[in-house]
Design a protein around this motif. Structure first.
Motif, short mmCIF file in Angstrom:
data_model
loop_
_atom_site.label_atom_id
_atom_site.label_comp_id
_atom_site.label_asym_id
_atom_site.label_seq_id
_atom_site.Cartn_x
_atom_site.Cartn_y
_atom_site.Cartn_z
N ASP A 95 0.62 -1.32 -0.22
CA ASP A 95 -0.57 0.46 0.19
C ASP A 95 1.06 1.11 0.07
O ASP A 95 1.53 1.75 0.96
CB ASP A 95 -1.15 0.16 1.24
N LEU A 96 0.75 2.13 -0.95
CA LEU A 96 1.70 2.48 -1.37
C LEU A 96 1.68 4.04 -1.50
O LEU A 96 1.83 5.49 -1.48
CB LEU A 96 2.50 2.85 -2.89
N LYS A 97 -0.01 5.14 -0.79
CA LYS A 97 -0.59 5.53 -1.08
C LYS A 97 0.03 6.48 -0.32
O LYS A 97 -0.05 6.18 0.92
CB LYS A 97 -1.96 5.43 -0.70
N GLY A 98 0.16 7.63 -0.25
CA GLY A 98 1.11 9.13 0.84
C GLY A 98 1.92 8.66 1.17
O GLY A 98 2.84 9.39 1.80
N LYS A 99 2.96 7.03 0.91
CA LYS A 99 4.52 7.35 1.51
C LYS A 99 5.30 7.95 0.47
O LYS A 99 5.49 8.36 -0.26
CB LYS A 99 5.04 6.04 0.94
N LYS A 100 6.71 8.72 1.22
CA LYS A 100 7.32 9.47 0.80
C LYS A 100 8.43 8.83 0.30
O LYS A 100 9.09 8.35 0.78
CB LYS A 100 7.68 10.82 0.95
N ILE A 101 8.70 8.75 -0.80
CA ILE A 101 9.41 7.86 -1.57
C ILE A 101 11.17 7.90 -3.00
O ILE A 101 10.84 9.28 -3.13
CB ILE A 101 9.03 6.46 -2.60
N VAL A 102 12.24 7.88 -2.14
CA VAL A 102 12.81 8.46 -3.25
C VAL A 102 13.59 6.83 -3.61
O VAL A 102 13.84 5.71 -2.96
CB VAL A 102 14.33 8.22 -1.69
N LEU A 103 13.66 6.99 -4.94
CA LEU A 103 14.18 5.73 -5.79
C LEU A 103 15.90 5.48 -5.68
O LEU A 103 16.30 6.20 -6.04
CB LEU A 103 13.94 5.37 -6.92
N ILE A 104 16.45 4.22 -5.76
CA ILE A 104 17.61 3.56 -5.14
C ILE A 104 18.41 3.23 -5.84
O ILE A 104 17.54 1.59 -6.32
CB ILE A 104 18.20 3.08 -4.13
N ASP A 105 18.86 2.78 -6.95
CA ASP A 105 19.85 2.00 -8.52
C ASP A 105 21.07 2.36 -8.18
O ASP A 105 21.88 3.01 -8.16
CB ASP A 105 19.05 2.25 -9.73
N ASP A 106 21.70 1.31 -8.80
CA ASP A 106 22.89 1.44 -9.01
C ASP A 106 23.35 2.56 -10.22
O ASP A 106 25.35 3.21 -9.84
CB ASP A 106 23.82 -0.01 -9.24
N LEU A 107 22.54 2.57 -11.38
CA LEU A 107 23.41 2.55 -12.49
C LEU A 107 21.96 3.44 -13.55
O LEU A 107 21.57 3.15 -13.50
CB LEU A 107 23.79 2.00 -13.51
N LEU A 108 22.39 4.43 -13.67
CA LEU A 108 21.08 5.22 -14.28
C LEU A 108 21.69 5.70 -15.97
O LEU A 108 22.70 5.82 -16.59
CB LEU A 108 21.44 7.26 -14.34
N SER A 109 21.87 4.90 -16.38
CA SER A 109 21.90 4.97 -18.08
C SER A 109 21.18 5.58 -19.45
O SER A 109 21.38 6.72 -19.32
CB SER A 109 21.77 3.33 -18.75
N THR A 110 19.93 5.38 -19.79
CA THR A 110 18.75 6.03 -20.42
C THR A 110 17.74 6.74 -19.48
O THR A 110 16.79 7.76 -20.13
CB THR A 110 18.15 5.12 -21.36
N GLY A 111 18.25 6.14 -17.90
CA GLY A 111 16.82 6.73 -17.08
C GLY A 111 15.11 5.69 -17.61
O GLY A 111 14.06 6.50 -16.55
N GLY A 112 14.72 4.82 -18.33
CA GLY A 112 14.27 4.24 -18.34
C GLY A 112 13.21 3.73 -16.95
O GLY A 112 12.12 3.93 -16.44
#
Length: 218
Positions: A151-168
């Motif tokens: 249940d994600l409604k209202g949650k404040k989220i920061v995305l984490i990844d190892d590598l940004l290439s195209t950003g897709g």
């Protein structure tokens, strides 16, 4: 969406045309170490005030240094109440008990104020081909294959990844989470794929990601 990153990751395709200098090799192996979590060879991490030699003996410092960078940027820009969601690696299929980027993030955050703020909320609905195997990295395609049981409604989220290439993957994750009612404040990655030397190999860097970035032109 603001994306923080710490390394310019000079791509293998670009390297075939023009070899990467040694300091970009260091950045390359730092990102690879954060991503895979395995020692490959000795290298240096160029911190703001010092140069840190990485060997098999102290390899555990690699993910922890990324975690400290991520924690500092998140606290500064978005506060301590953010929940950190790893963009799923290709083994992060719905029903999986763990996956590579989840393990990466858990180890990275282990000594930070965010060690209990990880939320594994994103999964793939089915096994997808990796990009180097011909799998699509397009935002719209990837979004259709994301799934969650949270249940994600209202949650404040920061995305984490190892590598940004195209950003897709980052953009697809943002679109999907926002449709589920989450507030995506930004993202942090270890590296950004580059094809020239305009981006620094090491340093606190950021960009605004709104559309997919251009891929390498052969």
């Amino acid at each position: 969406m603001k994306v923080h990153f710490v390394c310019g990751y000079y791509s293998d395709l670009a390297h075939k045309k023009k070899r990467r200098p040694e300091i970009y090799w260091d950045a390359y192996f730092y990102v690879w170490g954060v991503k895979v979590g395995r020692y490959k060879r000795n290298f240096f991490i160029q911190a703001a005030d010092r140069k840190i030699g990485v060997t098999l003996k102290n390899f555990s410092v690699v993910r922890k240094m990324f975690g400290r960078f991520a924690a500092q940027q998140i606290q500064k820009d978005w506060g301590l109440d953010a929940e950190l969601v790893p963009v799923p690696s290709k083994d992060g299929v719905i029903g999986a008990t763990t996956f590579r980027t989840s393990t990466m993030l858990k180890e990275a955050l282990s000594t930070t104020a965010f060690k209990d703020r990880q939320l594994d909320a994103l999964y793939w609905s089915e096994q997808l081909d990796k990009a180097h195997q011909g799998g699509s990295r397009r935002r719209d395609f990837l979004k259709q294959h994301l799934a969650t049981a949270a249940d994600l409604k209202g949650k404040k989220i920061v995305l984490i990844d190892d590598l940004l290439s195209t950003g897709g993957s980052l953009l697809a994750s943002k679109d999907f989470l926002e449709e589920k009612g989450a507030i995506v404040m930004g993202a942090v990655t270890c590296g950004k794929t580059i094809y020239d030397f305009k981006t620094k190999p090491f340093g606190r860097q950021s960009l605004k990601l709104t559309e997919e970035l251009a891929d390498f032109e052969k």
